[in-house]
Design a protein around this motif. Structure first.
Motif, PDB file in Angstrom:
ATOM      1  N   ARG A  60      57.323  32.070  69.287  1.00  0.00           N
ATOM      2  CA  ARG A  60      57.629  30.810  69.960  1.00  0.00           C
ATOM      3  C   ARG A  60      58.880  30.949  70.824  1.00  0.00           C
ATOM      4  O   ARG A  60      59.763  31.759  70.541  1.00  0.00           O
ATOM      5  N   ASP A 114      59.518  32.763  63.305  1.00  0.00           N
ATOM      6  CA  ASP A 114      60.202  32.156  62.170  1.00  0.00           C
ATOM      7  C   ASP A 114      59.937  32.946  60.893  1.00  0.00           C
ATOM      8  O   ASP A 114      58.966  33.704  60.788  1.00  0.00           O
ATOM      9  N   GLY A 162      57.168  23.854  75.633  1.00  0.00           N
ATOM     10  CA  GLY A 162      57.446  23.472  74.243  1.00  0.00           C
ATOM     11  C   GLY A 162      57.977  24.612  73.419  1.00  0.00           C
ATOM     12  O   GLY A 162      57.963  25.771  73.825  1.00  0.00           O
ATOM     13  N   THR A 163      58.434  24.277  72.209  1.00  0.00           N
ATOM     14  CA  THR A 163      59.085  25.262  71.346  1.00  0.00           C
ATOM     15  C   THR A 163      58.281  25.599  70.092  1.00  0.00           C
ATOM     16  O   THR A 163      58.811  26.178  69.146  1.00  0.00           O
ATOM     17  N   LYS A 164      57.009  25.247  70.091  1.00  0.00           N
ATOM     18  CA  LYS A 164      56.149  25.604  68.961  1.00  0.00           C
ATOM     19  C   LYS A 164      55.347  26.851  69.313  1.00  0.00           C
ATOM     20  O   LYS A 164      55.068  27.122  70.477  1.00  0.00           O
ATOM     21  N   ALA A 165      54.957  27.608  68.289  1.00  0.00           N
ATOM     22  CA  ALA A 165      54.152  28.804  68.518  1.00  0.00           C
ATOM     23  C   ALA A 165      52.835  28.469  69.212  1.00  0.00           C
ATOM     24  O   ALA A 165      52.312  29.257  70.004  1.00  0.00           O
ATOM     25  N   SER A 166      52.314  27.293  68.947  1.00  0.00           N
ATOM     26  CA  SER A 166      51.056  26.865  69.558  1.00  0.00           C
ATOM     27  C   SER A 166      51.197  26.557  71.042  1.00  0.00           C
ATOM     28  O   SER A 166      50.196  26.374  71.742  1.00  0.00           O
ATOM     29  N   ASP A 167      52.430  26.494  71.545  1.00  0.00           N
ATOM     30  CA  ASP A 167      52.666  26.220  72.959  1.00  0.00           C
ATOM     31  C   ASP A 167      52.604  27.488  73.807  1.00  0.00           C
ATOM     32  O   ASP A 167      52.755  27.428  75.037  1.00  0.00           O
TER      33      ASP A 167
END
Length: 229
Positions: A60, A114, A162-167
């Motif tokens: 991420r 993470d 965004g800052t999520k892995a899914s982004d």
């Protein structure tokens, strides 16, 4: 804004100290032996890299650091020869220099895995890395965070995504990993960069703090930043 400072062996951001020595050899989830653990030149002697496919869905974007390059020493900034930076107009990284950093107002972008996803990856997929860490003992390390040099537009696109892995979308290109934003944010189209040797500016590592009884599974990781053991 968090403090940021570039030194010969260290990059400091928000009070955290990151390694710079041998950064040209380091990729996300490189693993190996930490050399000179208590010395000024503490760094990772890279043994190998976790398979790029194992990183998909775990990496991420975290943040962007604005650097006042004119306040940094040229000898410190250019300590890692052959460093590259990412441009908005092409996937191919360009040659970095102190002068280019100042004139183009380049930034540093932080990416990480993470601790939870890192633990899951090492225990369930990255078998070779896990076995190496078990055999290497107290000096074994795995890279969990990297900083890369980018143009402002690249940083803005990742921040908007965004800052999520899914982004983030990831695609394996042999030994390289192509990272792309999913959302365009304020920019048009996706932004894509390709991680390869020579694109890491600074890094942070994790070490195994606790194994299960037969060292077949990592129970707990500890962060290893510059200046720690």
């Amino acid at each position: 804004m968090p403090e940021s400072r570039v030194a010969k062996h260290t990059f400091v951001y928000g009070g955290e100290r990151y390694f710079r020595d041998k950064a040209e050899d380091v990729l996300m989830c490189s693993y190996g032996e930490k050399e000179d653990p208590l010395g000024t030149k503490a760094s990772l002697n890279v043994f190998h890299h976790v398979d790029r496919s194992d990183l998909k869905g775990r990496v991420r974007y975290v943040t962007t650091a604005d650097i006042d390059w004119s306040r940094q020493a040229k000898a410190d900034v250019e300590v890692n020869g052959g460093l590259k930076y990412f441009v908005a107009s092409a996937e191919t990284a360009a040659t970095f220099s102190y002068e280019r950093a100042k004139t183009a107002k380049l930034k540093l972008a932080k990416f990480m895995i993470d601790e939870g996803p890192l633990l899951n990856m090492v225990n369930n997929e990255a078998t070779a890395a896990r076995k190496f860490l078990a055999q290497e003992g107290r000096d074994g390390r795995i890279v969990s965070t990297i900083w890369v040099v980018v143009e402002a537009k690249v940083a803005e696109s990742f921040a908007a995504s965004g800052t999520k892995a899914s982004d983030i979308e990831a695609e394996v290109l042999g030994a390289k990993l192509r990272i792309s934003t999913k959302a365009s944010g304020g920019a048009k189209g996706r932004t894509t960069i390709v991680w390869e040797p020579g694109t890491t500016f600074a890094y942070l590592m994790h070490r195994v703090a606790k194994w299960n009884k037969d060292k077949s599974q990592v129970v707990e990781f500890d962060i290893d930043a510059k200046g720690l053991n």
